[in-house]
Design a protein around this motif. Structure first.
Motif, PDB file in Angstrom:
ATOM      1  N   THR A  17      72.214  41.460  18.849  1.00 34.10           N
ATOM      2  CA  THR A  17      71.080  41.326  19.596  1.00 34.10           C
ATOM      3  C   THR A  17      70.772  42.514  20.275  1.00 34.10           C
ATOM      4  O   THR A  17      71.494  43.391  20.838  1.00 34.10           O
ATOM      5  CB  THR A  17      71.183  40.128  20.625  1.00 34.10           C
ATOM      6  N   TYR A  19      67.620  44.580  23.014  1.00 29.62           N
ATOM      7  CA  TYR A  19      66.411  44.178  23.834  1.00 29.62           C
ATOM      8  C   TYR A  19      65.395  45.420  23.674  1.00 29.62           C
ATOM      9  O   TYR A  19      66.245  46.687  23.648  1.00 29.62           O
ATOM     10  CB  TYR A  19      66.798  44.174  25.354  1.00 29.62           C
ATOM     11  N   ASN A  50      58.886  47.459  16.195  1.00 24.53           N
ATOM     12  CA  ASN A  50      59.777  46.827  15.284  1.00 24.53           C
ATOM     13  C   ASN A  50      60.056  47.913  14.178  1.00 24.53           C
ATOM     14  O   ASN A  50      61.475  48.039  13.764  1.00 24.53           O
ATOM     15  CB  ASN A  50      59.366  45.644  14.650  1.00 24.53           C
ATOM     16  N   ILE A  70      65.028  42.303  10.750  1.00 17.51           N
ATOM     17  CA  ILE A  70      64.908  41.513  12.146  1.00 17.51           C
ATOM     18  C   ILE A  70      64.704  40.106  11.906  1.00 17.51           C
ATOM     19  O   ILE A  70      63.595  39.620  11.252  1.00 17.51           O
ATOM     20  CB  ILE A  70      63.667  42.072  12.958  1.00 17.51           C
ATOM     21  N   HIS A  72      65.341  37.463  13.943  1.00 15.14           N
ATOM     22  CA  HIS A  72      64.816  36.597  15.110  1.00 15.14           C
ATOM     23  C   HIS A  72      64.005  37.517  16.257  1.00 15.14           C
ATOM     24  O   HIS A  72      64.816  38.541  16.496  1.00 15.14           O
ATOM     25  CB  HIS A  72      66.004  35.619  15.553  1.00 15.14           C
ATOM     26  N   GLY A  73      63.177  37.065  16.622  1.00 15.34           N
ATOM     27  CA  GLY A  73      62.378  37.747  17.892  1.00 15.34           C
ATOM     28  C   GLY A  73      61.383  38.788  17.463  1.00 15.34           C
ATOM     29  O   GLY A  73      61.186  39.614  18.117  1.00 15.34           O
ATOM     30  N   ARG A  75      58.549  38.768  17.496  1.00 16.80           N
ATOM     31  CA  ARG A  75      57.279  38.907  18.342  1.00 16.80           C
ATOM     32  C   ARG A  75      57.731  38.975  19.787  1.00 16.80           C
ATOM     33  O   ARG A  75      56.901  38.785  20.778  1.00 16.80           O
ATOM     34  CB  ARG A  75      56.200  37.865  18.164  1.00 16.80           C
ATOM     35  N   SER A  76      59.122  39.083  19.842  1.00 13.74           N
ATOM     36  CA  SER A  76      59.600  39.311  21.180  1.00 13.74           C
ATOM     37  C   SER A  76      60.382  40.360  21.587  1.00 13.74           C
ATOM     38  O   SER A  76      60.547  41.222  20.728  1.00 13.74           O
ATOM     39  CB  SER A  76      60.875  38.067  21.473  1.00 13.74           C
ATOM     40  N   ARG A  77      60.542  40.665  22.700  1.00 10.11           N
ATOM     41  CA  ARG A  77      61.363  42.094  23.076  1.00 10.11           C
ATOM     42  C   ARG A  77      62.735  41.805  22.785  1.00 10.11           C
ATOM     43  O   ARG A  77      63.671  42.748  22.721  1.00 10.11           O
ATOM     44  CB  ARG A  77      61.129  42.348  24.702  1.00 10.11           C
ATOM     45  N   VAL A  78      63.245  40.595  22.818  1.00  8.91           N
ATOM     46  CA  VAL A  78      64.728  40.290  22.209  1.00  8.91           C
ATOM     47  C   VAL A  78      64.611  39.915  21.019  1.00  8.91           C
ATOM     48  O   VAL A  78      64.295  39.000  20.584  1.00  8.91           O
ATOM     49  CB  VAL A  78      65.383  39.308  23.495  1.00  8.91           C
ATOM     50  N   LYS A  79      65.720  40.762  20.114  1.00  8.80           N
ATOM     51  CA  LYS A  79      65.346  40.640  18.912  1.00  8.80           C
ATOM     52  C   LYS A  79      66.909  40.609  18.225  1.00  8.80           C
ATOM     53  O   LYS A  79      67.813  41.022  18.783  1.00  8.80           O
ATOM     54  CB  LYS A  79      64.925  42.007  18.075  1.00  8.80           C
ATOM     55  N   THR A  80      67.197  39.906  17.152  1.00  5.67           N
ATOM     56  CA  THR A  80      68.364  39.732  16.373  1.00  5.67           C
ATOM     57  C   THR A  80      68.190  40.526  15.267  1.00  5.67           C
ATOM     58  O   THR A  80      67.139  40.265  14.238  1.00  5.67           O
ATOM     59  CB  THR A  80      68.808  38.057  16.088  1.00  5.67           C
TER      60      THR A  80
END
Length: 101
Positions: A17, A19, A50, A70, A72-73, A75-80
């Motif tokens: 993960t 950030y 990304n 990527i 997961h995430g 569209r989020s700042r926290v990505k897997t």
């Protein structure tokens, strides 16, 4: 900080993960307060932040970008992030070489 606790294995590779902080003055992967933080000059527009993350990892770890995803995430700042065909310990070794403390 031991990066081993941040990396997990899956049936297809290893994941971690991160950030993401877009719009930064530099592009760098850091370890802050026990978490991976990716600073990128790119803005979070049309997937540019990304793409910057994947490009940075690919270039600095010597892994084809096609093996980095990527999962997961988006569209989020926290990505897997998943790195295909790479065991956990190998990913830890590569991250240790590119992470700035």
């Amino acid at each position: 900080m031991d990066l081993r606790r941040l990396v997990g294995e899956t049936s297809v590779g290893s994941r971690f993960t991160v950030y993401v902080k877009p719009g930064s003055k530099d592009t760098v992967l850091k370890l802050e307060r026990g978490e991976l933080v990716f600073y990128t000059e790119e803005e979070p527009i049309k997937g540019r932040a990304n793409a910057s993350l994947i490009k940075h990892l690919s270039k600095n770890m010597g892994i084809p970008s096609s093996k980095i995803e990527i999962v997961h995430g988006v569209r989020s700042r926290v990505k897997t992030v998943l790195v295909r065909d790479l065991r956990g310990e190998s990913l830890v070794e590569l991250l240790e070489k590119i992470v700035v403390s």
